[in-house]
Design a protein around this motif. Structure first.
Motif, PDB file in Angstrom:
ATOM      1  N   GLY A  95       0.763  -1.231   0.000  1.00 43.68           N
ATOM      2  CA  GLY A  95       0.000   0.000   0.000  1.00 43.68           C
ATOM      3  C   GLY A  95       0.797   1.286   0.000  1.00 43.68           C
ATOM      4  N   GLU A  96       2.114   1.206   0.185  1.00 42.00           N
ATOM      5  CA  GLU A  96       2.886   2.441   0.211  1.00 42.00           C
ATOM      6  C   GLU A  96       4.347   2.218  -0.148  1.00 42.00           C
ATOM      7  OE1 GLU A  96       3.961   3.158   4.826  1.00 42.00           O
ATOM      8  OE2 GLU A  96       1.829   3.259   4.358  1.00 42.00           O
ATOM      9  N   ALA A  97       4.960   3.301  -0.604  1.00 39.47           N
ATOM     10  CA  ALA A  97       6.387   3.263  -0.925  1.00 39.47           C
ATOM     11  C   ALA A  97       7.011   4.587  -0.506  1.00 39.47           C
ATOM     12  CB  ALA A  97       6.587   3.028  -2.423  1.00 39.47           C
ATOM     13  N   ASP A  98       8.173   4.500   0.114  1.00 39.18           N
ATOM     14  CA  ASP A  98       8.968   5.674   0.434  1.00 39.18           C
ATOM     15  C   ASP A  98      10.011   5.814  -0.650  1.00 39.18           C
ATOM     16  OD1 ASP A  98       8.262   7.139   2.698  1.00 39.18           O
ATOM     17  OD2 ASP A  98       9.010   5.572   4.034  1.00 39.18           O
ATOM     18  N   ILE A  99      10.063   6.991  -1.253  1.00 35.86           N
ATOM     19  CA  ILE A  99      11.079   7.209  -2.279  1.00 35.86           C
ATOM     20  C   ILE A  99      11.979   8.371  -1.861  1.00 35.86           C
ATOM     21  CG2 ILE A  99       9.825   6.205  -4.218  1.00 35.86           C
ATOM     22  CD1 ILE A  99       8.912   8.964  -5.017  1.00 35.86           C
ATOM     23  N   LYS A 100      13.188   8.345  -2.352  1.00 37.67           N
ATOM     24  CA  LYS A 100      14.227   9.295  -1.951  1.00 37.67           C
ATOM     25  C   LYS A 100      13.875  10.729  -2.338  1.00 37.67           C
ATOM     26  CE  LYS A 100      19.244   9.727  -2.214  1.00 37.67           C
ATOM     27  NZ  LYS A 100      20.458   9.140  -2.778  1.00 37.67           N
ATOM     28  N   GLU A 101      13.352  10.907  -3.533  1.00 38.64           N
ATOM     29  CA  GLU A 101      13.133  12.244  -4.047  1.00 38.64           C
ATOM     30  C   GLU A 101      11.655  12.622  -4.072  1.00 38.64           C
ATOM     31  OE1 GLU A 101      15.393  10.043  -6.512  1.00 38.64           O
ATOM     32  OE2 GLU A 101      13.580   8.981  -6.041  1.00 38.64           O
ATOM     33  N   GLU A 102      11.416  13.921  -4.295  1.00 41.53           N
ATOM     34  CA  GLU A 102      10.052  14.396  -4.543  1.00 41.53           C
ATOM     35  C   GLU A 102       9.676  13.931  -5.946  1.00 41.53           C
ATOM     36  OE1 GLU A 102       7.838  16.192  -2.537  1.00 41.53           O
ATOM     37  OE2 GLU A 102       9.299  15.681  -0.985  1.00 41.53           O
ATOM     38  N   ILE A 103       8.408  13.685  -6.172  1.00 42.52           N
ATOM     39  CA  ILE A 103       7.969  13.188  -7.469  1.00 42.52           C
ATOM     40  C   ILE A 103       7.130  14.264  -8.165  1.00 42.52           C
ATOM     41  CG2 ILE A 103       6.031  11.971  -6.419  1.00 42.52           C
ATOM     42  CD1 ILE A 103       6.329   9.831  -8.590  1.00 42.52           C
ATOM     43  N   SER A 104       7.469  14.563  -9.396  1.00 41.72           N
ATOM     44  CA  SER A 104       6.747  15.594 -10.158  1.00 41.72           C
ATOM     45  C   SER A 104       5.376  15.055 -10.575  1.00 41.72           C
ATOM     46  CB  SER A 104       7.550  15.988 -11.400  1.00 41.72           C
ATOM     47  OG  SER A 104       7.569  14.915 -12.324  1.00 41.72           O
ATOM     48  N   ILE A 105       4.505  15.979 -10.951  1.00 37.23           N
ATOM     49  CA  ILE A 105       3.165  15.598 -11.410  1.00 37.23           C
ATOM     50  C   ILE A 105       3.278  14.714 -12.648  1.00 37.23           C
ATOM     51  CG2 ILE A 105       1.011  16.490 -12.387  1.00 37.23           C
ATOM     52  CD1 ILE A 105       1.365  18.925 -10.503  1.00 37.23           C
ATOM     53  N   GLU A 106       4.200  15.054 -13.546  1.00 37.39           N
ATOM     54  CA  GLU A 106       4.384  14.268 -14.776  1.00 37.39           C
ATOM     55  C   GLU A 106       4.848  12.842 -14.454  1.00 37.39           C
ATOM     56  OE1 GLU A 106       4.192  12.958 -18.462  1.00 37.39           O
ATOM     57  OE2 GLU A 106       3.401  14.886 -17.797  1.00 37.39           O
ATOM     58  N   LYS A 107       5.806  12.720 -13.536  1.00 34.56           N
ATOM     59  CA  LYS A 107       6.289  11.375 -13.168  1.00 34.56           C
ATOM     60  C   LYS A 107       5.201  10.585 -12.442  1.00 34.56           C
ATOM     61  CE  LYS A 107      11.134  11.403 -13.585  1.00 34.56           C
ATOM     62  NZ  LYS A 107      12.336  10.712 -13.271  1.00 34.56           N
ATOM     63  N   LYS A 108       4.358  11.278 -11.676  1.00 39.42           N
ATOM     64  CA  LYS A 108       3.235  10.602 -11.012  1.00 39.42           C
ATOM     65  C   LYS A 108       2.299  10.007 -12.055  1.00 39.42           C
ATOM     66  CE  LYS A 108       2.367  12.507  -6.456  1.00 39.42           C
ATOM     67  NZ  LYS A 108       1.528  13.364  -5.636  1.00 39.42           N
ATOM     68  N   ARG A 109       2.026  10.793 -13.097  1.00 41.97           N
ATOM     69  CA  ARG A 109       1.160  10.298 -14.172  1.00 41.97           C
ATOM     70  C   ARG A 109       1.782   9.082 -14.848  1.00 41.97           C
ATOM     71  NH1 ARG A 109       0.495  15.795 -16.404  1.00 41.97           N
ATOM     72  NH2 ARG A 109      -1.096  16.724 -15.107  1.00 41.97           N
ATOM     73  N   GLU A 110       3.075   9.173 -15.138  1.00 42.26           N
ATOM     74  CA  GLU A 110       3.773   8.053 -15.783  1.00 42.26           C
ATOM     75  C   GLU A 110       3.757   6.819 -14.887  1.00 42.26           C
ATOM     76  OE1 GLU A 110       7.683   8.867 -17.599  1.00 42.26           O
ATOM     77  OE2 GLU A 110       7.163  10.993 -17.426  1.00 42.26           O
ATOM     78  N   LEU A 111       4.038   7.024 -13.609  1.00 33.60           N
ATOM     79  CA  LEU A 111       4.046   5.913 -12.657  1.00 33.60           C
ATOM     80  C   LEU A 111       2.654   5.291 -12.570  1.00 33.60           C
ATOM     81  CD1 LEU A 111       5.463   4.190 -10.510  1.00 33.60           C
ATOM     82  CD2 LEU A 111       4.936   5.983  -8.843  1.00 33.60           C
ATOM     83  N   ASN A 112       1.638   6.113 -12.466  1.00 30.07           N
ATOM     84  CA  ASN A 112       0.273   5.605 -12.375  1.00 30.07           C
ATOM     85  C   ASN A 112      -0.094   4.812 -13.626  1.00 30.07           C
ATOM     86  OD1 ASN A 112      -2.037   5.346 -10.767  1.00 30.07           O
ATOM     87  ND2 ASN A 112      -3.087   6.922 -11.936  1.00 30.07           N
ATOM     88  N   SER A 113       0.337   5.283 -14.777  1.00 32.47           N
ATOM     89  CA  SER A 113       0.072   4.579 -16.033  1.00 32.47           C
ATOM     90  C   SER A 113       0.716   3.190 -16.032  1.00 32.47           C
ATOM     91  CB  SER A 113       0.603   5.414 -17.204  1.00 32.47           C
ATOM     92  OG  SER A 113       0.413   4.729 -18.405  1.00 32.47           O
ATOM     93  N   ILE A 114       1.956   3.110 -15.566  1.00 32.73           N
ATOM     94  CA  ILE A 114       2.657   1.821 -15.491  1.00 32.73           C
ATOM     95  C   ILE A 114       1.939   0.895 -14.512  1.00 32.73           C
ATOM     96  CG2 ILE A 114       4.792   0.678 -14.754  1.00 32.73           C
ATOM     97  CD1 ILE A 114       6.282   3.254 -15.698  1.00 32.73           C
ATOM     98  N   LEU A 115       1.582   1.426 -13.356  1.00 34.19           N
ATOM     99  CA  LEU A 115       0.940   0.615 -12.314  1.00 34.19           C
ATOM    100  C   LEU A 115      -0.445   0.123 -12.747  1.00 34.19           C
ATOM    101  CD1 LEU A 115       1.926   2.647  -9.114  1.00 34.19           C
ATOM    102  CD2 LEU A 115       2.960   0.521  -9.969  1.00 34.19           C
ATOM    103  N   GLN A 116      -1.184   0.969 -13.453  1.00 37.59           N
ATOM    104  CA  GLN A 116      -2.534   0.581 -13.870  1.00 37.59           C
ATOM    105  C   GLN A 116      -2.519  -0.608 -14.823  1.00 37.59           C
ATOM    106  OE1 GLN A 116      -4.185   4.317 -15.232  1.00 37.59           O
ATOM    107  NE2 GLN A 116      -5.234   4.633 -13.282  1.00 37.59           N
ATOM    108  N   LYS A 117      -1.443  -0.781 -15.552  1.00 36.88           N
ATOM    109  CA  LYS A 117      -1.343  -1.921 -16.473  1.00 36.88           C
ATOM    110  C   LYS A 117      -1.355  -3.255 -15.736  1.00 36.88           C
ATOM    111  CE  LYS A 117       1.118   0.677 -19.990  1.00 36.88           C
ATOM    112  NZ  LYS A 117       2.415   0.986 -20.572  1.00 36.88           N
ATOM    113  N   VAL A 118      -0.998  -3.243 -14.449  1.00 36.77           N
ATOM    114  CA  VAL A 118      -0.985  -4.478 -13.658  1.00 36.77           C
ATOM    115  C   VAL A 118      -2.021  -4.455 -12.536  1.00 36.77           C
ATOM    116  CG1 VAL A 118       1.409  -5.073 -14.193  1.00 36.77           C
ATOM    117  CG2 VAL A 118       0.931  -3.625 -12.220  1.00 36.77           C
TER     118      VAL A 118
END
Length: 194
Positions: free
Chosen positions: A34-57
């Protein structure tokens, strides 16, 4: 930075999330259900990209506080079911302790968002786990009832029948009938070859 992910249910989900983060040059520090800690702040664009990758699975980023709370409840229900603690602890006490909020608040929030109760949701999870345990023949019914935190074999059997439509014994026998059918099929194949 902490991000929250919906529908994570097992260790392989953690691997998928880790790979998705690394694909986007993000550095995970810790990944839990349910959660992940990441080192850096995540931009809105990277959030969209990440969500797109995650939604595929079948996974998805969660932005709302209510969604995050519901996912925490679901993940802790899963933990509760999978825990091998010999001591019996009440689900409501377990959730209140883990999330550090009053159980009534958790229960109301969960019902409001999911149109289901925590107890019903947990019983559905328990029955899926019970079916798996029966199919793999790891434990007898009494052991399954104990492992899944039921007060008795009778309580387990009643809940199993209510949710699946079968008694545990009938469910096990269905598996045996399927196994025989496969064995008979293999026998027919061998006879045709001869």
């Amino acid at each position: 930075m902490k991000i929250y992910i919906k529908n994570m249910a097992c260790e392989s989900c953690k691997v998928v999330v880790k790979e998705a983060l690394e694909e986007l040059d993000l550095h995970p520090l810790k990944i839990e259900l349910g959660e992940a800690d990441i080192k850096e702040e995540i931009s809105i664009e990277k959030k969209r990209e990440l969500n797109s990758i995650l939604q595929k699975v079948g996974l998805e980023l969660i932005e709302s506080k209510g969604g995050i709370l519901i996912e925490k409840i679901k993940n802790h229900c899963q933990e509760y079911i999978n825990s091998d603690k010999a001591e019996k602890i009440n689900l409501s006490d377990y959730l209140a302790e883990k999330i550090d909020l009053d159980y009534n608040y958790l229960s109301n929030a969960f019902s409001e968002v999911t149109s289901n109760t925590i107890i019903n949701y947990t019983n559905l999870l328990k029955m899926e786990k019970a079916k798996e345990m029966i199919l793999f023949e790891e434990y007898n019914f009494s052991e399954i009832a104990t492992k899944l935190h039921f007060s008795s074999l009778s309580a387990f059997s009643t809940q199993f029948k209510k949710i699946t439509g079968f008694s545990p014994t009938h469910f096990k026998n269905l598996k045996e009938k399927r196994r025989k059918a496969i064995q008979e099929l293999n026998k027919d194949i061998k006879e045709k070859k001869q």
